[in-house]
Enzyme design. Structure first.
Site, mmCIF file in Angstrom:
data_model
loop_
_atom_site.group_PDB
_atom_site.id
_atom_site.type_symbol
_atom_site.label_atom_id
_atom_site.label_comp_id
_atom_site.label_asym_id
_atom_site.label_seq_id
_atom_site.Cartn_x
_atom_site.Cartn_y
_atom_site.Cartn_z
ATOM 1 N N ASP A 274 56.100 44.433 19.529
ATOM 2 C CA ASP A 274 55.314 43.926 18.405
ATOM 3 C C ASP A 274 54.386 44.973 17.795
ATOM 4 O O ASP A 274 53.457 44.637 17.071
ATOM 5 C CB ASP A 274 54.492 42.713 18.850
ATOM 6 C CG ASP A 274 53.548 43.042 20.003
ATOM 7 O OD1 ASP A 274 53.606 44.171 20.509
ATOM 8 O OD2 ASP A 274 52.749 42.167 20.392
ATOM 9 N N CYS B 123 53.322 47.917 21.896
ATOM 10 C CA CYS B 123 54.034 48.162 23.153
ATOM 11 C C CYS B 123 53.400 49.273 23.997
ATOM 12 O O CYS B 123 53.344 49.172 25.228
ATOM 13 C CB CYS B 123 55.511 48.459 22.893
ATOM 14 S SG CYS B 123 55.797 49.831 21.754
ATOM 15 N N HIS C 22 60.014 52.430 21.077
ATOM 16 C CA HIS C 22 59.473 51.389 21.969
ATOM 17 C C HIS C 22 59.114 51.960 23.336
ATOM 18 O O HIS C 22 59.823 52.808 23.882
ATOM 19 C CB HIS C 22 60.511 50.269 22.142
ATOM 20 C CG HIS C 22 60.022 49.127 22.979
ATOM 21 N ND1 HIS C 22 59.045 48.258 22.551
ATOM 22 C CD2 HIS C 22 60.368 48.726 24.240
ATOM 23 C CE1 HIS C 22 58.809 47.358 23.491
ATOM 24 N NE2 HIS C 22 59.598 47.626 24.525
#
Length: 213
Positions: A9, A12, A117
């Site tokens: 979101d 991370c 990510h």
């Protein structure tokens, strides 16, 4: 090692660090705000690596959905005084960020996926939750001294409270004793007065009988 998956979101990186420092990725906002506060406090250093206005940069990065980068990782490594290792499909880290001092603490390990990510990499047999919360100003043995000081203060307060309570009880006992004595004296005085009245009454009756023809 085990990978703990973080929510994708925009938070991370901060989630992954929160997972290892607090044991809860939902503490990411706390980690983020502490990080930005630290960077703002050390603006002379960190602002050199930012092309935009530094205060605007810091305010933008306070947004929970703003991605963190290498600059924030360096700040967190210094802030928690823990090395941060970034892994990407390998046991050898592709990047390492060092704290201000050489710590014996286990590093914060992150895994980097798809170029966007971060996840948390943990050793299930070596708990690190809470490590680094003393921050960079930590002094060895200070926590033990503070605990001892608090324990002594608690002990002193306890004994003081007990002494005050004992004094209060003694005062209450003394007051009760005085009240009982006063009541006994008053009762004795009243009985004495009754006896005197009775004697006067009898004397009066006896005198009356004597004077009658």
């Amino acid at each position: 090692m085990v990978i703990h998956r973080m929510k994708p979101d925009g938070a991370c990186l901060f989630r992954a660090v929160a997972d290892q420092v607090y044991g809860d990725q939902d503490m990411h906002s706390v980690v983020r705000n502490h990080t930005m506060d630290y960077m703002l406090k050390n603006a002379d250093y960190f602002s050199q690596y930012v092309t935009e206005d530094f205060e605007q940069y810091v305010n933008r990065k306070r947004n929970d959905h703003s991605y963190g980068n290498n600059l924030e990782m360096q700040a967190m490594a210094e802030m928690y005084n823990r090395t941060i290792e970034v892994h990407q499909y390998s046991i050898d880290p592709i990047n390492i960020f060092f704290g201000m001092y050489k710590p014996d603490n286990a590093p914060i390990r992150l895994s980097y996926h798809y170029g966007v990510h971060y996840n948390s990499v943990v050793d299930p047999y070596s708990a690190t939750v809470g490590v680094g919360l003393g921050l960079a100003g930590h002094k060895p043995g200070l926590a033990d001294k503070m605990l001892m000081k608090d324990a002594m203060k608690h002990s002193e307060n306890f004994h003081l409270e007990q002494a005050l309570l004992q004094d209060h009880l003694q005062l209450s006992d003394r007051d009760t004793t005085y009240e009982a004595l006063e009541e006994a004296v008053a009762r004795e005085s009243y009985l004495t007065w009754l006896r005197e009245q009775e004697m006067r009454t009898r004397s009066g009756q006896h005198g009356l009988e004597v004077t009658l023809p």
